[in-house]
Design a protein around this motif. Structure first.
Motif, PDB file in Angstrom:
ATOM      1  N   GLY A   1       0.810  -1.213   0.000  1.00 43.98           N
ATOM      2  CA  GLY A   1       0.000   0.000   0.000  1.00 43.98           C
ATOM      3  C   GLY A   1       0.844   1.265   0.000  1.00 43.98           C
ATOM      4  N   ALA A   2       0.202   2.359  -0.411  1.00 40.48           N
ATOM      5  CA  ALA A   2       0.893   3.640  -0.559  1.00 40.48           C
ATOM      6  C   ALA A   2       1.345   4.212   0.775  1.00 40.48           C
ATOM      7  CB  ALA A   2      -0.012   4.638  -1.283  1.00 40.48           C
ATOM      8  N   VAL A   3       0.557   3.996   1.834  1.00 39.04           N
ATOM      9  CA  VAL A   3       0.901   4.580   3.133  1.00 39.04           C
ATOM     10  C   VAL A   3       2.218   4.006   3.638  1.00 39.04           C
ATOM     11  CG1 VAL A   3       0.228   4.782   5.556  1.00 39.04           C
ATOM     12  CG2 VAL A   3      -1.477   5.113   3.754  1.00 39.04           C
ATOM     13  N   ARG A   4       2.357   2.670   3.603  1.00 34.97           N
ATOM     14  CA  ARG A   4       3.599   2.071   4.088  1.00 34.97           C
ATOM     15  C   ARG A   4       4.773   2.456   3.188  1.00 34.97           C
ATOM     16  NH1 ARG A   4       4.785  -4.270   5.490  1.00 34.97           N
ATOM     17  NH2 ARG A   4       2.809  -4.026   6.606  1.00 34.97           N
ATOM     18  N   PHE A   5       4.548   2.515   1.881  1.00 31.11           N
ATOM     19  CA  PHE A   5       5.633   2.909   0.979  1.00 31.11           C
ATOM     20  C   PHE A   5       6.128   4.315   1.325  1.00 31.11           C
ATOM     21  CE2 PHE A   5       6.994   5.212  -2.827  1.00 31.11           C
ATOM     22  CZ  PHE A   5       8.104   4.467  -3.175  1.00 31.11           C
ATOM     23  N   ARG A   6       5.198   5.237   1.577  1.00 32.91           N
ATOM     24  CA  ARG A   6       5.607   6.609   1.893  1.00 32.91           C
ATOM     25  C   ARG A   6       6.404   6.660   3.196  1.00 32.91           C
ATOM     26  NH1 ARG A   6       0.040   7.902   0.216  1.00 32.91           N
ATOM     27  NH2 ARG A   6       0.108   8.790  -1.882  1.00 32.91           N
ATOM     28  N   ARG A   7       5.975   5.900   4.211  1.00 28.71           N
ATOM     29  CA  ARG A   7       6.710   5.876   5.479  1.00 28.71           C
ATOM     30  C   ARG A   7       8.112   5.300   5.276  1.00 28.71           C
ATOM     31  NH1 ARG A   7       3.735   6.192  10.347  1.00 28.71           N
ATOM     32  NH2 ARG A   7       5.183   4.769  11.387  1.00 28.71           N
ATOM     33  N   MET A   8       8.191   4.197   4.545  1.00 29.26           N
ATOM     34  CA  MET A   8       9.484   3.565   4.294  1.00 29.26           C
ATOM     35  C   MET A   8      10.411   4.505   3.523  1.00 29.26           C
ATOM     36  SD  MET A   8      10.128   0.384   5.238  1.00 29.26           S
ATOM     37  CE  MET A   8       9.175  -0.367   6.557  1.00 29.26           C
ATOM     38  N   THR A   9       9.848   5.263   2.617  1.00 29.46           N
ATOM     39  CA  THR A   9      10.656   6.137   1.767  1.00 29.46           C
ATOM     40  C   THR A   9      11.044   7.419   2.490  1.00 29.46           C
ATOM     41  OG1 THR A   9       9.509   5.234  -0.172  1.00 29.46           O
ATOM     42  CG2 THR A   9      10.727   7.290  -0.476  1.00 29.46           C
ATOM     43  N   TRP A  10      10.153   7.944   3.312  1.00 30.09           N
ATOM     44  CA  TRP A  10      10.421   9.230   3.955  1.00 30.09           C
ATOM     45  C   TRP A  10      11.626   9.156   4.893  1.00 30.09           C
ATOM     46  CZ3 TRP A  10      10.442  13.965   3.170  1.00 30.09           C
ATOM     47  CH2 TRP A  10      10.508  14.917   4.191  1.00 30.09           C
ATOM     48  N   THR A  11      11.824   8.039   5.582  1.00 27.94           N
ATOM     49  CA  THR A  11      13.000   7.918   6.442  1.00 27.94           C
ATOM     50  C   THR A  11      14.283   7.997   5.615  1.00 27.94           C
ATOM     51  OG1 THR A  11      12.855   5.491   6.316  1.00 27.94           O
ATOM     52  CG2 THR A  11      11.825   6.550   8.208  1.00 27.94           C
TER      53      THR A  11
END
Length: 392
Positions: A105-115
């Protein structure tokens, strides 16, 4: 001689996850880094940055602190993620092993990428430690992932499928193919008593047993997993001289459908004489128990890695590409594919492997040696990055 200090950020690791696979990644990675920094004459301090959990911590070290990320921490410019990153000299991001992808999902991808983006924005060297890379199915997520990886000091895969995927994406950053760091998870094999029964360990995935998060065969398995596991447990339990041990690797009262122990208890109540193993307090205890078994099969990949790296003949029961990628890269071909293989095919492969477990043990030992050699390649690639970071 005074050792130079170095603060290493361990991103998307965990010291307390009820998923002992994530804990195994952390403990195994620490074992690698302890050895490497000692050889380099460095005094490490570790900062674990990842999802907070209400479970008790099972990694207690004076040189390690943790930062559990809440949503507001991702954008807090002072004490949140930014503050945690600023406190580090170098960031080693393991992405939870397989979460740098958009399939969750997009939410987990964004969290993983933002770090990762935060590390780059703040000028800290970023390494992607051994993990499954991708897939990135949406065009926008693929472009972001490639842009981030091209700015990393090192991208490390844990299987040949991920390495090939990097090439198709056109990633230009230095890359190394290693394997899962959990191969370095320490353990103590229990003493065996002459005349013991043949101990068969079966890891039952609570997630698959219940049909995934949706309850409707979310992972597209070709067989009815729950019915198949009932047959497998009953058949092993009926064998003379065999003792069945039902092993959970993800367990907790607050994790719902993820809980393996609930599924293990259900099967133990249906099949008399089976041993329903209590949940383990930490990943080292889990591996030490598994090391005392004569044969193992399971759908939690890190439970299978525990068996593999402890020399136990094992049949991994795959529900995603990460299984065949990892074990296949180490020359081990006894993986069954629960998405493609019928129940009959899986059961036949499992019992054939049990009958051939002496040969499997030799294959496991050879594969584990290949894996340790691959991890040494990761250490070699990491060495100049840590030395440079210590001079900042």
């Amino acid at each position: 001689m005074t050792r130079r200090s170095l603060t290493i950020g361990l991103v998307w690791h965990s010291t307390q996850s009820p998923n002992l696979g994530l804990g195994a990644l952390t403990v195994g990675h620490l074992a690698i880094l302890d050895d490497l920094t000692a050889r380099l004459g460095l005094q490490p301090r570790y900062r674990v940055i990842g999802v907070g959990d209400r479970s008790p911590t099972y990694i207690n070290r004076a040189d390690l602190t943790t930062k559990g990320l809440r949503t507001k921490d991702l954008v807090n410019p002072v004490g949140g993620l930014a503050g945690a990153v600023r406190a580090c000299d170098v960031l080693l991001d393991i992405g939870g092993g397989d979460s740098f992808t958009d399939i969750y999902g997009a939410v987990r991808f964004r969290r993983m990428t933002w770090t990762k983006v935060m590390a780059l924005l703040l000028g800290r060297p970023l390494v992607l430690s051994p993990q499954t890379i991708g897939p990135f199915e949406a065009g926008w997520s693929r472009r972001i992932a490639v842009a981030v990886m091209n700015r990393c000091r090192l991208v490390t895969t844990r299987d040949d499928l991920s390495t090939a995927y990097l090439r198709t994406l056109g990633v230009r950053a230095p890359a190394v193919e290693a394997t899962d760091v959990a191969l370095r998870l320490p353990f103590t094999a229990p003493e065996r008593t002459p005349g013991d029964p043949v101990k068969v360990g079966l890891n039952v995935s609570g997630l698959l047993f219940g049909g995934g998060y949706t309850g409707k065969n979310q992972f597209g398995l070709a067989a009815d997993y729950a019915a198949m596991m009932r047959r497998i447990v009953a058949r092993f339990a009926a064998m003379e001289g065999v003792e069945v041990h039902l092993v959970s690797h993800v367990a907790g009262d607050h994790i719902g459908v993820e809980d393996d122990h609930t599924a293990c208890r259900a099967l133990a109540s249906e099949v008399p004489g089976t041993v329903c193993v209590p949940p383990f307090p930490d990943p080292v205890a889990a591996k030490s128990y598994i090391a005392g078994l004569d044969f193992f099969a399971g759908a939690r990949m890190h439970a299978c890695i525990a068996a593999f790296s402890a020399g136990v003949p094992v049949v991994p029961m795959a529900y995603s590409r990460k299984f065949k990628g990892l074990f296949g890269s180490l020359g081990y071909d006894r993986v069954v594919d629960c998405r493609a293989d019928s129940a009959e095919t899986i059961e036949a492969a499992l019992f054939d492997a049990f009958a051939d477990r002496a040969a499997l043990a030799a294959q496991v030992r050879a594969g584990a040696e290949r894996g340790l050699a691959r991890l040494r390649a990761y250490e070699d690639a990491l060495t100049p990055i840590l030395e440079e970071a210590a001079q900042r």
